[in-house]
Design a protein around this motif. Sequence first.
Motif, PDB file in Angstrom:
ATOM      1  N   VAL A 250     -17.096  43.131   1.078  1.00 10.33           N
ATOM      2  CA  VAL A 250     -15.795  42.293   0.553  1.00 10.33           C
ATOM      3  C   VAL A 250     -15.478  42.678  -0.799  1.00 10.33           C
ATOM      4  CG1 VAL A 250     -14.988  40.057  -0.028  1.00 10.33           C
ATOM      5  CG2 VAL A 250     -16.442  40.293   2.073  1.00 10.33           C
ATOM      6  N   ARG A 251     -16.365  42.482  -1.681  1.00  6.39           N
ATOM      7  CA  ARG A 251     -16.114  43.015  -3.261  1.00  6.39           C
ATOM      8  C   ARG A 251     -15.651  44.267  -3.154  1.00  6.39           C
ATOM      9  NH1 ARG A 251     -18.394  46.064  -7.063  1.00  6.39           N
ATOM     10  NH2 ARG A 251     -18.478  45.362  -9.204  1.00  6.39           N
ATOM     11  N   ALA A 252     -15.893  45.438  -2.564  1.00  2.00           N
ATOM     12  CA  ALA A 252     -15.473  46.795  -2.644  1.00  2.00           C
ATOM     13  C   ALA A 252     -14.005  46.631  -1.945  1.00  2.00           C
ATOM     14  CB  ALA A 252     -16.100  47.757  -1.730  1.00  2.00           C
ATOM     15  N   ARG A 253     -13.512  45.657  -0.853  1.00  5.53           N
ATOM     16  CA  ARG A 253     -12.221  45.728  -0.509  1.00  5.53           C
ATOM     17  C   ARG A 253     -11.318  44.923  -1.273  1.00  5.53           C
ATOM     18  NH1 ARG A 253     -11.291  44.871   5.787  1.00  5.53           N
ATOM     19  NH2 ARG A 253      -8.947  45.375   4.825  1.00  5.53           N
ATOM     20  N   LEU A 254     -11.852  43.913  -2.071  1.00  6.01           N
ATOM     21  CA  LEU A 254     -11.055  43.127  -3.121  1.00  6.01           C
ATOM     22  C   LEU A 254     -10.671  43.695  -4.263  1.00  6.01           C
ATOM     23  CD1 LEU A 254     -12.414  39.333  -2.546  1.00  6.01           C
ATOM     24  CD2 LEU A 254     -10.233  40.303  -1.561  1.00  6.01           C
TER      25      LEU A 254
ATOM     26  N   ASP B 173     -10.397  47.081  -4.528  1.00  4.94           N
ATOM     27  CA  ASP B 173      -9.446  48.226  -4.296  1.00  4.94           C
ATOM     28  C   ASP B 173      -8.242  48.301  -5.254  1.00  4.94           C
ATOM     29  OD1 ASP B 173      -7.273  50.038  -3.083  1.00  4.94           O
ATOM     30  OD2 ASP B 173      -8.712  49.860  -1.464  1.00  4.94           O
ATOM     31  N   ASP B 174      -7.949  49.458  -5.532  1.00  2.00           N
ATOM     32  CA  ASP B 174      -7.196  49.668  -6.778  1.00  2.00           C
ATOM     33  C   ASP B 174      -5.670  49.140  -6.268  1.00  2.00           C
ATOM     34  OD1 ASP B 174      -8.999  50.789  -8.313  1.00  2.00           O
ATOM     35  OD2 ASP B 174      -8.453  52.646  -8.032  1.00  2.00           O
TER      36      ASP B 174
ATOM     37  N   SER C 143      -8.304  41.761 -11.318  1.00  6.23           N
ATOM     38  CA  SER C 143      -8.570  41.165 -12.704  1.00  6.23           C
ATOM     39  C   SER C 143      -9.820  41.291 -12.873  1.00  6.23           C
ATOM     40  CB  SER C 143      -7.824  39.889 -12.757  1.00  6.23           C
ATOM     41  OG  SER C 143      -8.829  38.821 -11.988  1.00  6.23           O
ATOM     42  N   PHE C 144     -10.025  41.346 -14.545  1.00  4.70           N
ATOM     43  CA  PHE C 144     -11.335  41.319 -14.829  1.00  4.70           C
ATOM     44  C   PHE C 144     -12.021  40.150 -14.173  1.00  4.70           C
ATOM     45  CE2 PHE C 144     -14.213  39.257 -17.801  1.00  4.70           C
ATOM     46  CZ  PHE C 144     -15.125  40.450 -18.095  1.00  4.70           C
TER      47      PHE C 144
ATOM     48  N   ALA D  98      -6.794  35.912  -9.932  1.00  2.00           N
ATOM     49  CA  ALA D  98      -5.374  36.660  -9.342  1.00  2.00           C
ATOM     50  C   ALA D  98      -4.911  37.994 -10.632  1.00  2.00           C
ATOM     51  CB  ALA D  98      -4.103  35.794  -9.450  1.00  2.00           C
ATOM     52  N   SER D  99      -4.321  38.763 -10.027  1.00  2.00           N
ATOM     53  CA  SER D  99      -4.255  39.872 -10.713  1.00  2.00           C
ATOM     54  C   SER D  99      -3.087  39.984 -11.908  1.00  2.00           C
ATOM     55  CB  SER D  99      -3.651  41.114  -9.955  1.00  2.00           C
ATOM     56  OG  SER D  99      -3.204  42.287 -10.558  1.00  2.00           O
ATOM     57  N   ASP D 100      -3.645  40.192 -13.282  1.00  2.00           N
ATOM     58  CA  ASP D 100      -2.764  40.275 -14.384  1.00  2.00           C
ATOM     59  C   ASP D 100      -1.824  41.140 -14.039  1.00  2.00           C
ATOM     60  OD1 ASP D 100      -4.224  38.102 -16.265  1.00  2.00           O
ATOM     61  OD2 ASP D 100      -5.846  39.497 -15.700  1.00  2.00           O
TER      62      ASP D 100
END
Length: 671
Positions: free
Chosen positions: A33-37, A39-40, A45-46, A516-518
């Motif tokens: 799950v970590r690898a998929r979430l 993904d570039d 986010s950090f 969430a993504s900055d």
Amino acid sequence: MSILNSFVKEYADKFFEKEEVFETGLVGDIKKVRARLLDDKFLPSFQLRSILDKQLRRARYPMEVAITGQFSSGKSTFLNALLSKNILPTGITPVTSKVNFLNYGEEYKLKITYYSGAQEFAPIDAISDFTDQRKDDMKDIKYLTLYAPMDILKDISFVDTPGLNSQSQSDTDTTRKVLRDVGGIIWLTLIDNAGKQSEAEVLEEYMEQFKNKSLCVLNQKDKFTQEQIETTTNYVRKKFSKYFSQVTPISAKMALESRAHHKDVLIQDEYEKFISEFKSDLKNNDVESLEFFENKFKEYKNTLSKINLEDSKDNAKLLDESNIQLVIDFINNTIRPQALESKEFAIKRDLLGICDILVSEYQNILSVYDSLIEILSSSENEILNALDAIHKKYSKELFNIYNSLETIMEKMAHETYKNIKTVKTHRYENKTGFLNKENYAKIEYNTYWIDSDNVYKNLFYDDQTIDKMFKKSIKNLKQIELNADESFRDVYRIIKSNVHRWQEPYELIKKNRDVASDAEFSTTRHFAAKVYENVLISYHRAILENISALRKKFAYFNGALSYSYIQTTQATIAHFEQQIAESVLLYEKEPTKFSVYHPREDEILTKLKANFGFEKIEDFLTSKRNYLFKIIKYSKEQYLEINKQRIEFVESKKGEYISKIEDLKEIKEEI
């Protein structure tokens, strides 16, 4: 051949993506799950990376068992018994004021974590300096972590809590949170205190929801008879059945004493002592061989032999009577399976929650693009109506100019007609007389000429009426051009205003949750900030193009109006003078067949209009499909096409996030 194989391998390593293989089990599931979430494509986010790493550590972290109860119930002694070593300070005063985590480590050490985030390490012997609530400087400490090289701590992390009747409300709140998060709870109470009203009140407030993972331990059984122990145990089982899965009487003192003298514990202690001395000697002495350590090694082996030869029957009996093994069995057989299942459930629940948060945040971004699409779509009727209004308004004004110009033409035609003068002249006609003698008769007739000087004088030179009328029409036409320009700009301003109302709140849009993504929200803010370049510029260019086309037509029309009307009048008069002259010649040749031409006023008007190019002017100003109509028609078609393209462009941006939401939902399904 080997070179070719190397090339193929290198090419495959570089250009063929290798599918990552994850181990089976919870850790592998989290890694996947970590690898998929991360993904570039999600621009993670950090904070997301940090929380996923935390879940990974949480999965690897040993099961946590909390030791709690009221003060002075012997929690520290009990924990020392479980660990087979006097690590935690004990005493009759309530000293443990902080949460103590007992974790596995390669060596004994104490880590102090402060509320400020600072950390420091201290020798394990100094633990009492940081746990006594009677000391004022303890308020800055958040929690303590004690590391010890004990096998039991590889699988179980114990949490020593301040208790639920702490003098500090913050400590009580901390304990309450610990109880909620741990895999199992051991409630420690003294046999002679068990079942009292004060304890019942605490249990009712804090423990009712934890029955499945809770064990009640009645300490100090060594101080009571077997009958007293059984009576109290049965009473507590009945009264507190809704709080505990099991009630077990123990003697922490007996357990600690027996376990401290257990062969395995003694051997482990000797091993730790031996290794510590060995490391110290290596560090403090300049040695070239291990000969110096042979004697100490022999002593170590002799000590182990003595331990193994000792009679441990009494110690085993003491351990059995302490009932500590029942506690260990409950941990292994009841708490552990439930804790593992609970941990997996909790972690996967949290991973699902993370996905839901990310989906929700992407939906917030989608709403930005949805609202822009709504603005562009809902503006269509307003824009089309505004363009139609331009045609309706200025068609009337252009028609008024046409009427003015036609009045000018009529005035010029009428003045020309008024100045057609009658002139008497004569011709000679051959008449055959008596005896065939030739005889010419002089016959008088009327012909016509146009007094052009008087025409020019009356129309152009005396009061300059025509000149003023033309200039007024040109001026009105120029004003219509300027007003039409501004009306076209107003159409663009409608779009601009509608889009800017959309833009204002979204230029500052921020994520609601840290994970969430900055970068995604930064991209959205950038899109909103650059809405002119992304959306409005196409409309603006189209409006400017239409204004330019309209200006060119007005420029042509202005040129037509500026054409010398005096020359036009001269050409018209010359035409009719030519017509009169030609008619005179025909008349004189055949007077019975032809007559002298006298121009009518309507003919003069028609010729003036033809010389002035009035047909094109009329088409520009009054036809149902005049140039203004054509410009508006083209503008509407162009606007609809641009609006469609811009909506499709925004939809494409939106599609990127829809795709990411679908990916997140797919990840959720896999979880």
